[in-house]
Each structure stands twice: as structure tokens, then as C-alpha cells.
Design a protein around this motif. Sequence first.
Motif, PDB file in Angstrom:
ATOM      1  N   GLY A   1      -9.008   3.919   8.764  1.00  0.00           N
ATOM      2  CA  GLY A   1      -8.304   5.036   8.146  1.00  0.00           C
ATOM      3  C   GLY A   1      -7.103   4.517   7.377  1.00  0.00           C
ATOM      4  N   GLY A   2      -6.375   3.571   8.005  1.00  0.00           N
ATOM      5  CA  GLY A   2      -5.260   2.931   7.326  1.00  0.00           C
ATOM      6  C   GLY A   2      -5.709   2.137   6.113  1.00  0.00           C
ATOM      7  N   PHE A   3      -6.882   1.493   6.225  1.00  0.00           N
ATOM      8  CA  PHE A   3      -7.405   0.752   5.081  1.00  0.00           C
ATOM      9  C   PHE A   3      -7.591   1.666   3.870  1.00  0.00           C
ATOM     10  CE2 PHE A   3     -11.216   0.143   2.534  1.00  0.00           C
ATOM     11  CZ  PHE A   3     -10.924  -1.055   1.903  1.00  0.00           C
ATOM     12  N   TRP A   4      -8.224   2.810   4.076  1.00  0.00           N
ATOM     13  CA  TRP A   4      -8.496   3.690   2.947  1.00  0.00           C
ATOM     14  C   TRP A   4      -7.213   4.273   2.361  1.00  0.00           C
ATOM     15  CZ3 TRP A   4     -12.426   3.209   0.146  1.00  0.00           C
ATOM     16  CH2 TRP A   4     -13.681   2.882   0.670  1.00  0.00           C
ATOM     17  N   LEU A   5      -6.236   4.559   3.202  1.00  0.00           N
ATOM     18  CA  LEU A   5      -4.952   5.038   2.684  1.00  0.00           C
ATOM     19  C   LEU A   5      -4.276   3.931   1.864  1.00  0.00           C
ATOM     20  CD1 LEU A   5      -3.655   6.935   5.848  1.00  0.00           C
ATOM     21  CD2 LEU A   5      -4.392   7.965   3.687  1.00  0.00           C
ATOM     22  N   ALA A   6      -4.348   2.696   2.378  1.00  0.00           N
ATOM     23  CA  ALA A   6      -3.776   1.572   1.650  1.00  0.00           C
ATOM     24  C   ALA A   6      -4.520   1.329   0.341  1.00  0.00           C
ATOM     25  CB  ALA A   6      -3.817   0.311   2.518  1.00  0.00           C
ATOM     26  N   PHE A   7      -5.839   1.471   0.383  1.00  0.00           N
ATOM     27  CA  PHE A   7      -6.647   1.295  -0.827  1.00  0.00           C
ATOM     28  C   PHE A   7      -6.248   2.303  -1.893  1.00  0.00           C
ATOM     29  CE2 PHE A   7     -10.261   2.920  -3.267  1.00  0.00           C
ATOM     30  CZ  PHE A   7     -10.645   1.776  -3.958  1.00  0.00           C
ATOM     31  N   ALA A   8      -6.095   3.563  -1.478  1.00  0.00           N
ATOM     32  CA  ALA A   8      -5.716   4.607  -2.436  1.00  0.00           C
ATOM     33  C   ALA A   8      -4.348   4.305  -3.038  1.00  0.00           C
ATOM     34  CB  ALA A   8      -5.712   5.972  -1.750  1.00  0.00           C
ATOM     35  N   GLY A   9      -3.393   3.879  -2.189  1.00  0.00           N
ATOM     36  CA  GLY A   9      -2.068   3.553  -2.692  1.00  0.00           C
ATOM     37  C   GLY A   9      -2.069   2.330  -3.586  1.00  0.00           C
ATOM     38  N   TYR A  10      -2.816   1.313  -3.195  1.00  0.00           N
ATOM     39  CA  TYR A  10      -2.890   0.085  -3.988  1.00  0.00           C
ATOM     40  C   TYR A  10      -3.519   0.352  -5.351  1.00  0.00           C
ATOM     41  CZ  TYR A  10      -4.151  -4.698  -5.324  1.00  0.00           C
ATOM     42  OH  TYR A  10      -4.301  -5.886  -5.996  1.00  0.00           O
ATOM     43  N   SER A  11      -4.606   1.111  -5.361  1.00  0.00           N
ATOM     44  CA  SER A  11      -5.318   1.386  -6.601  1.00  0.00           C
ATOM     45  C   SER A  11      -4.496   2.200  -7.580  1.00  0.00           C
ATOM     46  CB  SER A  11      -6.626   2.129  -6.307  1.00  0.00           C
ATOM     47  OG  SER A  11      -7.482   1.360  -5.504  1.00  0.00           O
ATOM     48  N   SER A  12      -3.782   3.196  -7.054  1.00  0.00           N
ATOM     49  CA  SER A  12      -3.085   4.124  -7.940  1.00  0.00           C
ATOM     50  C   SER A  12      -1.647   3.727  -8.238  1.00  0.00           C
ATOM     51  CB  SER A  12      -3.108   5.535  -7.339  1.00  0.00           C
ATOM     52  OG  SER A  12      -2.449   5.554  -6.084  1.00  0.00           O
ATOM     53  N   GLN A  13      -0.981   3.057  -7.296  1.00  0.00           N
ATOM     54  CA  GLN A  13       0.446   2.811  -7.449  1.00  0.00           C
ATOM     55  C   GLN A  13       0.826   1.340  -7.644  1.00  0.00           C
ATOM     56  OE1 GLN A  13       2.478   5.456  -7.698  1.00  0.00           O
ATOM     57  NE2 GLN A  13       0.655   6.739  -7.390  1.00  0.00           N
ATOM     58  N   VAL A  14       0.023   0.428  -7.131  1.00  0.00           N
ATOM     59  CA  VAL A  14       0.392  -0.990  -7.159  1.00  0.00           C
ATOM     60  C   VAL A  14      -0.372  -1.772  -8.222  1.00  0.00           C
ATOM     61  CG1 VAL A  14       0.513  -3.135  -5.824  1.00  0.00           C
ATOM     62  CG2 VAL A  14       1.043  -0.939  -4.729  1.00  0.00           C
ATOM     63  N   ALA A  15      -1.705  -1.704  -8.170  1.00  0.00           N
ATOM     64  CA  ALA A  15      -2.547  -2.509  -9.062  1.00  0.00           C
ATOM     65  C   ALA A  15      -2.193  -2.338 -10.550  1.00  0.00           C
ATOM     66  CB  ALA A  15      -4.015  -2.191  -8.825  1.00  0.00           C
ATOM     67  N   PRO A  16      -1.919  -1.119 -11.022  1.00  0.00           N
ATOM     68  CA  PRO A  16      -1.614  -0.967 -12.455  1.00  0.00           C
ATOM     69  C   PRO A  16      -0.358  -1.713 -12.903  1.00  0.00           C
ATOM     70  CG  PRO A  16      -2.194   1.146 -11.481  1.00  0.00           C
ATOM     71  CD  PRO A  16      -2.000   0.198 -10.349  1.00  0.00           C
ATOM     72  N   HIS A  17       0.501  -2.093 -11.953  1.00  0.00           N
ATOM     73  CA  HIS A  17       1.766  -2.729 -12.310  1.00  0.00           C
ATOM     74  C   HIS A  17       1.784  -4.234 -12.029  1.00  0.00           C
ATOM     75  CE1 HIS A  17       3.266   1.331 -12.845  1.00  0.00           C
ATOM     76  NE2 HIS A  17       2.899   1.627 -11.609  1.00  0.00           N
ATOM     77  N   LEU A  18       0.667  -4.781 -11.571  1.00  0.00           N
ATOM     78  CA  LEU A  18       0.591  -6.212 -11.294  1.00  0.00           C
ATOM     79  C   LEU A  18       0.400  -6.994 -12.584  1.00  0.00           C
ATOM     80  CD1 LEU A  18      -1.722  -6.251  -8.138  1.00  0.00           C
ATOM     81  CD2 LEU A  18       0.769  -6.534  -8.203  1.00  0.00           C
ATOM     82  N   ASN A  19       0.834  -8.229 -12.566  1.00  0.00           N
ATOM     83  CA  ASN A  19       0.616  -9.128 -13.697  1.00  0.00           C
ATOM     84  C   ASN A  19      -0.886  -9.309 -13.890  1.00  0.00           C
ATOM     85  OD1 ASN A  19       0.253 -11.355 -15.403  1.00  0.00           O
ATOM     86  ND2 ASN A  19       2.092 -12.379 -14.675  1.00  0.00           N
ATOM     87  N   PRO A  20      -1.441  -8.903 -15.014  1.00  0.00           N
ATOM     88  CA  PRO A  20      -2.895  -8.984 -15.220  1.00  0.00           C
ATOM     89  C   PRO A  20      -3.463 -10.383 -15.025  1.00  0.00           C
ATOM     90  CG  PRO A  20      -1.863  -7.682 -16.958  1.00  0.00           C
ATOM     91  CD  PRO A  20      -0.752  -8.314 -16.180  1.00  0.00           C
ATOM     92  N   ALA A  21      -2.654 -11.404 -15.267  1.00  0.00           N
ATOM     93  CA  ALA A  21      -3.144 -12.774 -15.139  1.00  0.00           C
ATOM     94  C   ALA A  21      -3.361 -13.178 -13.691  1.00  0.00           C
ATOM     95  CB  ALA A  21      -2.167 -13.744 -15.803  1.00  0.00           C
ATOM     96  N   HIS A  22      -2.694 -12.483 -12.758  1.00  0.00           N
ATOM     97  CA  HIS A  22      -2.778 -12.879 -11.353  1.00  0.00           C
ATOM     98  C   HIS A  22      -3.187 -11.728 -10.428  1.00  0.00           C
ATOM     99  CE1 HIS A  22      -0.902 -16.631 -12.522  1.00  0.00           C
ATOM    100  NE2 HIS A  22       0.084 -15.960 -13.086  1.00  0.00           N
ATOM    101  N   ALA A  23      -3.477 -10.579 -10.974  1.00  0.00           N
ATOM    102  CA  ALA A  23      -3.812  -9.415 -10.145  1.00  0.00           C
ATOM    103  C   ALA A  23      -5.028  -9.670  -9.269  1.00  0.00           C
ATOM    104  CB  ALA A  23      -4.057  -8.200 -11.039  1.00  0.00           C
TER     105      ALA A  23
END
Length: 208
Positions: A93-115
Motif C-alpha cells: 500500500g505504501g509502495f503504491w502511494l510512493a509510486f503515485a507521489g514519485y510519478s506525479s511530483q518527483v520524476a518530472p523534476h529530476l535531471n533527465p540525464a540521470h532520472a
Amino acid sequence: MASAESNAAVPAAPQSAAPAASGIADPGALGLAAFAMTTFVLSFFNAGLINESVENVVLPLAFFYGGIIQLLAGMWEFRRGNTFAATAFASFGGFWLAFAGYSSQVAPHLNPAHAYQATGLFLLAWAIFTGYMCLAALRTSVAVLAVFVTLTVTFVLLTIGAFDQSTSITKAGGWVGLVTAVVAWYASAATVTNNTWKRELLPTWPLA
């Protein structure tokens, strides 16, 4: 987040040897169903069966069904004294909550070269957890063990695909993720059907 991020997620509930607490129904079928549906939808994208431009459809499922519902199932399993299922459901359950947060809030702001490295590390950590849960699953049932084995393979393939930036390996992980979802749906169907009918209509093949 790119479709290589993850399939998974999910816990499976064993047939607990511990007696259920009075008035507490078996939450295993609910937790398995939440895992199966969310994994099924995301795996379609990972396998390349649907255009990834609409992948965000998985986020509401990841947050509400795969995340919150599995977390609740895990808490109910703690109440029933089922350590394995409680750990599995609450963690995924925590994994899916983390996945949703990572996908929507974190991943878009990572350096594309190292994401891809961040995604690979995220998946690797969950592959390790799922792998050692297979050891505990050896005392549950064939149906539950099959969920964890296929889920481990899914995570391993997605981890390799992320670190290697390999579309073909990620797609293979997506296909195994679809198998994982089907196996989990069967385990859920068996749990709810057998509990409702008060006899075994769908076998789960207990190991303990």
C-alpha cells in the motif's frame, strides 16, 4: 514517470493459521484485488500495449485502490494477528502511494540525464523486499507464493530495464506484471468465494 517505473505492487494474503479476531472479516481478498487491478493497469503500459501518453490513468488507482485500500487491509491483518499479510499489504500500500507521489511530483523534476538511476534504485529496493517475502510465502499457499515469485521477477526485470534504459526488458517486465495481476486476481477470487460459500470452490493449495 516513464512506464518502466514499476508494476508492482502487491501484496498477497496467505491463509493464516492464526484465528481471526471476533468480528473481523478476512481482508485478504480485498487487498489482493486492489493489488491485482492496479498492477494490471500499469503493466499494460509497461508492456507497451497502450500509448504511455495516457499513463496517468494509473495514478488514481495507485493512490486510492492500490495505496489506501491495501494499507487498510494491512492494518486489519495486524488486528487479525497475521504478520505476513499485514507486512505485505501495508508495505505495498505504501509502495503504491510512493509510486503515485514519485510519478506525479518527483520524476518530472529530476535531471533527465540521470532520472533513470532514481527509477532503477526505487525498483531495486522493492525487488529486494519482494524477494525476501518469497521466503515467508513458502508457509502460505501455492497461490500466494506464485504472486510473490512473479512479482519478484517483475521487479527484477523492471529494475534491469530502468538501469539499462532498455525498452525490451521493461516490456518483458510488463508482460510478467500482467501474469502477476492475473495470479493475484485468482487468489483474491478464491479467498472471497471460499469464504462466502463456506467451502473450497477454488483451491489455493496451502503449503503449511
